[in-house]
Design an enzyme around this catalytic site. Structure first.
Site, PDB file in Angstrom:
ATOM      1  N   CYS A 196       0.816  -1.207   0.000  1.00  0.00           N
ATOM      2  CA  CYS A 196       0.000   0.000   0.000  1.00  0.00           C
ATOM      3  C   CYS A 196       0.856   1.266   0.000  1.00  0.00           C
ATOM      4  O   CYS A 196       1.896   1.329   0.637  1.00  0.00           O
ATOM      5  CB  CYS A 196      -0.959   0.075   1.182  1.00  0.00           C
ATOM      6  SG  CYS A 196      -2.105  -1.277   1.274  1.00  0.00           S
ATOM      7  N   ARG A 237       4.107  -0.288  -4.775  1.00  0.00           N
ATOM      8  CA  ARG A 237       3.742  -0.820  -3.456  1.00  0.00           C
ATOM      9  C   ARG A 237       2.417  -1.607  -3.495  1.00  0.00           C
ATOM     10  O   ARG A 237       2.054  -2.245  -2.502  1.00  0.00           O
ATOM     11  CB  ARG A 237       3.606   0.326  -2.450  1.00  0.00           C
ATOM     12  CG  ARG A 237       4.881   1.118  -2.259  1.00  0.00           C
ATOM     13  CD  ARG A 237       4.677   2.252  -1.290  1.00  0.00           C
ATOM     14  NE  ARG A 237       4.342   1.754   0.037  1.00  0.00           N
ATOM     15  CZ  ARG A 237       5.231   1.390   0.936  1.00  0.00           C
ATOM     16  NH1 ARG A 237       6.513   1.466   0.670  1.00  0.00           N
ATOM     17  NH2 ARG A 237       4.849   0.959   2.118  1.00  0.00           N
ATOM     18  N   TRP A 241      -2.567  -2.716  -1.802  1.00  0.00           N
ATOM     19  CA  TRP A 241      -2.121  -4.098  -1.991  1.00  0.00           C
ATOM     20  C   TRP A 241      -2.898  -4.888  -0.948  1.00  0.00           C
ATOM     21  O   TRP A 241      -2.594  -4.835   0.242  1.00  0.00           O
ATOM     22  CB  TRP A 241      -0.611  -4.178  -1.750  1.00  0.00           C
ATOM     23  CG  TRP A 241       0.004  -5.471  -2.163  1.00  0.00           C
ATOM     24  CD1 TRP A 241       0.443  -5.800  -3.417  1.00  0.00           C
ATOM     25  CD2 TRP A 241       0.274  -6.608  -1.333  1.00  0.00           C
ATOM     26  NE1 TRP A 241       0.952  -7.070  -3.410  1.00  0.00           N
ATOM     27  CE2 TRP A 241       0.872  -7.589  -2.162  1.00  0.00           C
ATOM     28  CE3 TRP A 241       0.077  -6.893   0.003  1.00  0.00           C
ATOM     29  CZ2 TRP A 241       1.257  -8.833  -1.677  1.00  0.00           C
ATOM     30  CZ3 TRP A 241       0.466  -8.139   0.487  1.00  0.00           C
ATOM     31  CH2 TRP A 241       1.052  -9.090  -0.358  1.00  0.00           C
ATOM     32  N   ASN A 285      -1.796   2.041   5.660  1.00  0.00           N
ATOM     33  CA  ASN A 285      -0.894   1.027   5.128  1.00  0.00           C
ATOM     34  C   ASN A 285      -0.522   0.106   6.290  1.00  0.00           C
ATOM     35  O   ASN A 285      -0.229   0.587   7.380  1.00  0.00           O
ATOM     36  CB  ASN A 285       0.368   1.717   4.577  1.00  0.00           C
ATOM     37  CG  ASN A 285       1.485   0.730   4.305  1.00  0.00           C
ATOM     38  OD1 ASN A 285       1.248  -0.404   3.914  1.00  0.00           O
ATOM     39  ND2 ASN A 285       2.714   1.164   4.516  1.00  0.00           N
ATOM     40  N   GLY A 286      -0.560  -1.209   6.063  1.00  0.00           N
ATOM     41  CA  GLY A 286      -0.185  -2.130   7.139  1.00  0.00           C
ATOM     42  C   GLY A 286      -1.373  -2.961   7.568  1.00  0.00           C
ATOM     43  O   GLY A 286      -2.332  -3.143   6.818  1.00  0.00           O
ATOM     44  N   GLU A 329      18.663 -23.013  -4.563  1.00  0.00           N
ATOM     45  CA  GLU A 329      18.176 -21.640  -4.727  1.00  0.00           C
ATOM     46  C   GLU A 329      19.357 -20.669  -4.853  1.00  0.00           C
ATOM     47  O   GLU A 329      19.326 -19.738  -5.652  1.00  0.00           O
ATOM     48  CB  GLU A 329      17.252 -21.270  -3.554  1.00  0.00           C
ATOM     49  CG  GLU A 329      16.766 -19.842  -3.520  1.00  0.00           C
ATOM     50  CD  GLU A 329      15.983 -19.402  -4.755  1.00  0.00           C
ATOM     51  OE1 GLU A 329      15.631 -20.236  -5.600  1.00  0.00           O
ATOM     52  OE2 GLU A 329      15.755 -18.181  -4.870  1.00  0.00           O
ATOM     53  N   LYS A 350      20.135 -18.186  -8.065  1.00  0.00           N
ATOM     54  CA  LYS A 350      20.384 -16.743  -7.987  1.00  0.00           C
ATOM     55  C   LYS A 350      21.671 -16.395  -8.741  1.00  0.00           C
ATOM     56  O   LYS A 350      21.726 -15.421  -9.480  1.00  0.00           O
ATOM     57  CB  LYS A 350      20.521 -16.267  -6.527  1.00  0.00           C
ATOM     58  CG  LYS A 350      19.283 -16.313  -5.659  1.00  0.00           C
ATOM     59  CD  LYS A 350      18.154 -15.404  -6.089  1.00  0.00           C
ATOM     60  CE  LYS A 350      17.237 -16.120  -7.002  1.00  0.00           C
ATOM     61  NZ  LYS A 350      15.840 -16.164  -6.754  1.00  0.00           N
ATOM     62  N   GLU A 392      21.041 -16.647 -12.509  1.00  0.00           N
ATOM     63  CA  GLU A 392      20.126 -15.625 -13.027  1.00  0.00           C
ATOM     64  C   GLU A 392      20.755 -14.259 -13.172  1.00  0.00           C
ATOM     65  O   GLU A 392      20.505 -13.560 -14.144  1.00  0.00           O
ATOM     66  CB  GLU A 392      18.955 -15.436 -12.044  1.00  0.00           C
ATOM     67  CG  GLU A 392      17.873 -16.429 -12.130  1.00  0.00           C
ATOM     68  CD  GLU A 392      16.795 -16.089 -11.137  1.00  0.00           C
ATOM     69  OE1 GLU A 392      15.675 -15.817 -11.576  1.00  0.00           O
ATOM     70  OE2 GLU A 392      17.056 -16.078  -9.910  1.00  0.00           O
ATOM     71  N   HIS A 417      29.465 -39.192  -7.163  1.00  0.00           N
ATOM     72  CA  HIS A 417      28.971 -40.059  -8.245  1.00  0.00           C
ATOM     73  C   HIS A 417      29.099 -39.381  -9.604  1.00  0.00           C
ATOM     74  O   HIS A 417      28.449 -39.786 -10.563  1.00  0.00           O
ATOM     75  CB  HIS A 417      27.521 -40.454  -7.965  1.00  0.00           C
ATOM     76  CG  HIS A 417      27.374 -41.237  -6.696  1.00  0.00           C
ATOM     77  ND1 HIS A 417      27.798 -42.537  -6.566  1.00  0.00           N
ATOM     78  CD2 HIS A 417      26.908 -40.884  -5.469  1.00  0.00           C
ATOM     79  CE1 HIS A 417      27.586 -42.960  -5.330  1.00  0.00           C
ATOM     80  NE2 HIS A 417      27.038 -41.964  -4.641  1.00  0.00           N
ATOM     81  N   LYS A 453       9.534 -11.087 -14.821  1.00  0.00           N
ATOM     82  CA  LYS A 453       9.080 -11.302 -13.442  1.00  0.00           C
ATOM     83  C   LYS A 453       7.948 -12.326 -13.388  1.00  0.00           C
ATOM     84  O   LYS A 453       7.906 -13.161 -12.509  1.00  0.00           O
ATOM     85  CB  LYS A 453       8.634  -9.970 -12.844  1.00  0.00           C
ATOM     86  CG  LYS A 453       8.260 -10.040 -11.383  1.00  0.00           C
ATOM     87  CD  LYS A 453       9.491 -10.174 -10.509  1.00  0.00           C
ATOM     88  CE  LYS A 453       9.170 -10.513  -9.072  1.00  0.00           C
ATOM     89  NZ  LYS A 453      10.275 -11.234  -8.431  1.00  0.00           N
TER      90      LYS A 453
HETATM   91  C1  F6R Z   1      13.735 -16.747  -9.849  1.00  0.00           C
HETATM   92  C2  F6R Z   1      12.340 -16.506 -10.071  1.00  0.00           C
HETATM   93  C3  F6R Z   1      11.592 -17.496 -10.886  1.00  0.00           C
HETATM   94  C4  F6R Z   1      10.183 -17.668 -10.311  1.00  0.00           C
HETATM   95  C5  F6R Z   1       9.344 -18.540 -11.252  1.00  0.00           C
HETATM   96  C6  F6R Z   1       7.980 -18.830 -10.686  1.00  0.00           C
HETATM   97  O1  F6R Z   1      14.339 -15.743  -9.109  1.00  0.00           O
HETATM   98  O2  F6R Z   1      11.808 -15.541  -9.633  1.00  0.00           O
HETATM   99  O3  F6R Z   1      12.260 -18.712 -10.961  1.00  0.00           O
HETATM  100  O4  F6R Z   1      10.275 -18.251  -9.058  1.00  0.00           O
HETATM  101  O5  F6R Z   1       9.212 -17.902 -12.482  1.00  0.00           O
HETATM  102  O6  F6R Z   1       7.283 -17.651 -10.454  1.00  0.00           O
HETATM  103  P1  F6R Z   1       5.992 -17.625  -9.543  1.00  0.00           P
HETATM  104  O7  F6R Z   1       6.432 -17.868  -8.156  1.00  0.00           O
HETATM  105  O8  F6R Z   1       5.436 -16.246  -9.741  1.00  0.00           O
HETATM  106  O9  F6R Z   1       5.100 -18.698 -10.043  1.00  0.00           O
END
Ligand code: F6R
Length: 610
Positions: free
Chosen positions: A2, A27, A74, A100-101, A483, A487, A490, A506, A605
């Site tokens: 928000c 936000r 949000w 907000n909150g 993970e 990162k 990516e 192995h 994203k």
């Molecule tokens: C990596 C990343 C992607 C998402 C994937 C799934 O940093 O952000 O691997 O995790 O595209 O996205 P959601 O969670 O939105 O289904």
């Protein structure tokens, strides 16, 4: 979560407020609204969806008012709708507020106010504030705001206006942001500086509990008892873009630092006073939980890794067999699913095409579907039988950080919840875990504030020219290693692979040569000794070990080339800490290599294509 802006001055403010909202759109953007005092009464406008929808009807709002408040939402409590959009007003229509909150005790406050005859028009927690002010008002908005604030629990910021005081906005904060923009003959209140940066660069940063009274001719700040409080006016020299990042060089770094808040928000109202886990909206009654035969988790990318951690929690605590499936594979198989199966779809966006398809397939085959998502109103949440929301706030950096940590927490909470409901964990056992979980946000916040990021930066920059990284982990540390490797891939584009440490011999061990950097997730766990044998195998090949270890582990410091400590915790909670230095490591490797981390190449994203 928000965005709020308020303006009081001599200029017509409708467009000033709207421009401010545009700057706060990151936000949240599921609904928005503006309230302006015009001719001694409120002129109010609400819309659902992003700000384009508000802009389309903006002309309906009288253009002459010179003071008002606005909000972009949000959603947390109540779906995105016109009724739930802020500003909210009281019964008499004399007060308007934006918040907000989260007001944690809103249900009891609402019941009390209803009993006294107040009528509510929304499902939000925020509306109680307008009614509390209405009840308390005796000619001073400042005093009424204080009275409302004293009754409210949670973490929030709100701003209030009254038709009887058309020259005053009162704002107050508790653990969420509020900034004041100071200018000649006009002043601003907002959630973040970008909202008014085009108008002024003179800013006051109020503390929690400061009652901020903003008028045309000045800003007055008092404590809750009305005593004046001095806060300096500071100049900011941010450009627009830097301001949105709250001073951080990138959104990703900002979001890494927001992780303690994301955890605190995701925990809010989910641990009861008796230490039990309280999860609403799962769509699972006691009988269904009892009758569950197995769980299938479907997800992509980072969310898949959160699912792998969820598997550990659900198997250990709820004693259910769990499969975790990459959604794009699952959807094209012919999986054996029945009515005793719970499908958990994890997706921060709730819009990932493959995850949506996988959950539909599971549903058709008779499974119940639970969505774990960060976005209220997203497709996954609309289609699922139940939803568990993470509350990480909007994530702008493409590489997921705070949404991941919130997903991990959500899965841990779900494991504890089902564990107790299925009779595999006693209330005392759950309480021991939840007591520790409550401390995690503060522990992580202290960790980040105590210079952890600098230590990681120093190590990362030393290894930034590497042409290959390996990440190792075992047990619940393996998804963390996966993970961390994702990162690095990516955002730094350095080839990185993650393996189960015990599996390395192995095959993958052949990749190691003198000086190869190997990141090892080596926090305390039941398999720590086994992991140490794997560390020795790495060292014997001349590779360099960068260990993520629990604070105080000195013996590992002697074995590793670099050691990065994280706070010591129960092994089940270690991922919430161990992932943070790995995120920072990837971040700094990328920065040292000159890469743009917020928009890595080839990525988006939200992946709405299969
Ligand atoms: C990596 C990343 C992607 C998402 C994937 C799934 O940093 O952000 O691997 O995790 O595209 O996205 P959601 O969670 O939105 O289904």
């Amino acid at each position: 979560m928000c965005g709020i802006i308020g303006y009081v001055g001599d200029r017509p403010c409708r467009d000033i407020l709207f421009r401010g909202l545009r700057k706060l759109e990151y936000r949240g953007y599921d609904s928005a609204g503006i309230s302006v005092i015009d001719d001694g009464r409120f002129s109010l406008l609400h819309s659902v969806g992003n700000l384009d929808n508000l802009e389309a009807i903006l002309d309906q709002l009288g253009g002459d008012g010179t003071m008002g408040i606005a909000h972009t939402r949000w959603a947390t409590h109540g779906r995105p709708s016109t009724e739930n959009a802020h500003p909210h007003t009281d019964c008499s229509g004399r007060f308007a507020i934006v918040l907000n909150g989260i007001v944690e005790n809103y249900l009891s406050l609402r019941a009390e106010l209803q009993e006294e005859g107040h009528t509510f028009t929304s499902e939000t927690d925020a509306e109680v504030v307008a009614h509390l002010i209405e009840r308390a008002y005796q000619g001073s908005l400042q005093k009424a705001v204080v009275e409302a604030y004293r009754l409210m629990e949670g973490h929030f910021t709100f701003c209030a206006i009254a038709v009887d005081e058309p020259d005053t906005i009162v704002g107050i904060r508790k653990e969420t942001p509020l900034v004041v923009g100071v200018s000649e003959g006009e002043n601003f209140l907002a959630s973040a500086i970008p909202a008014f940066l085009a108008e002024t660069r003179s800013v006051i940063f109020p503390d929690d509990g400061d009652v901020v009274v903003v008028r045309r001719d000045g800003v007055f700040i008092a404590d809750l008892d009305g005593n004046p409080v001095e806060r300096p006016v500071e100049g900011v020299d941010w450009d627009d873009e830097a301001a949105e990042k709250a001073g951080y060089e990138t959104f990703m770094l900002k979001e890494i630092h927001e992780q303690p808040t994301a955890l605190a928000d995701t925990l809010t109202e989910r641990i009861g006073p008796d230490g039990s886990v309280a999860l609403e909206g799962l769509g699972l009654d006691a009988e269904t939980i009892e009758g569950l035969g197995r769980i299938v988790i479907v997800a992509c990318g980072t969310s898949y890794h959160a699912g792998l951690i969820g598997k550990h929690a659900l198997e250990r605590w709820a004693r259910l067999p769990v499969e975790v499936e990459v959604a794009s594979e699952f959807r094209y198989r012919d999986p054996v699913i029945g009515p005793d199966c719970l499908c958990i779809a994890i997706s921060q966006s709730g819009e990932t095409a493959d995850t949506l398809a996988a959950m539909r397939l599971a549903r058709q085959a008779g499974a119940r579907v639970l969505a774990v998502s960060n976005i209220v109103g997203s497709q996954a949440t609309r289609e699922a039988d139940g939803v568990l929301f993470t509350r990480a706030g909007l994530e702008i950096g493409v590489a997921a950080t705070k949404t991941f940590i919130s997903q991990v927490l959500a899965m841990l909470l779900l494991g504890l919840y089902l564990g107790e409901k299925r009779g595999h964990l006693s209330r005392d056992q759950v309480r021991t875990y939840t007591q520790e979980l409550r401390r995690v946000p503060a522990m992580l916040s202290d960790y980040l504030e105590d210079g952890a990021a600098d230590r990681v930066e120093e190590v990362a920059c030393r290894y930034s020219s590497a042409s290959y990284f390996m990440c190792l982990g075992r047990n619940i540390g393996l998804p963390v290693a996966l993970e961390g490797a994702l990162k690095l891939k990516e955002i730094s584009y350095v080839p990185t692979e993650a393996y189960a440490a015990g599996e390395m011999k192995h095959g993958p061990i052949a990749l190691l040569e003198e000086g190869s950097p190997v990141l090892v997730v080596a926090t305390d766990s039941r398999v720590y000794d086994k992991l140490i044998s794997n560390v020795q195998e790495v060292r014997a090949r001349g590779a360099r070990v960068i260990a993520i270890a629990s604070e105080g582990n000195e013996s590992l410091a002697e074995m590793a080339d670099e050691i990065i400590y994280v706070p010591r915790s129960d092994e089940m909670f270690a991922p919430l800490f161990a992932i943070v230095p790995l995120q920072l490591f990837a971040y700094h490797v990328a920065r040292c290599r000159g890469e743009k981390v917020d928009q890595p190449r080839n990525l988006a994203k939200t992946v709405t294509v299969e």
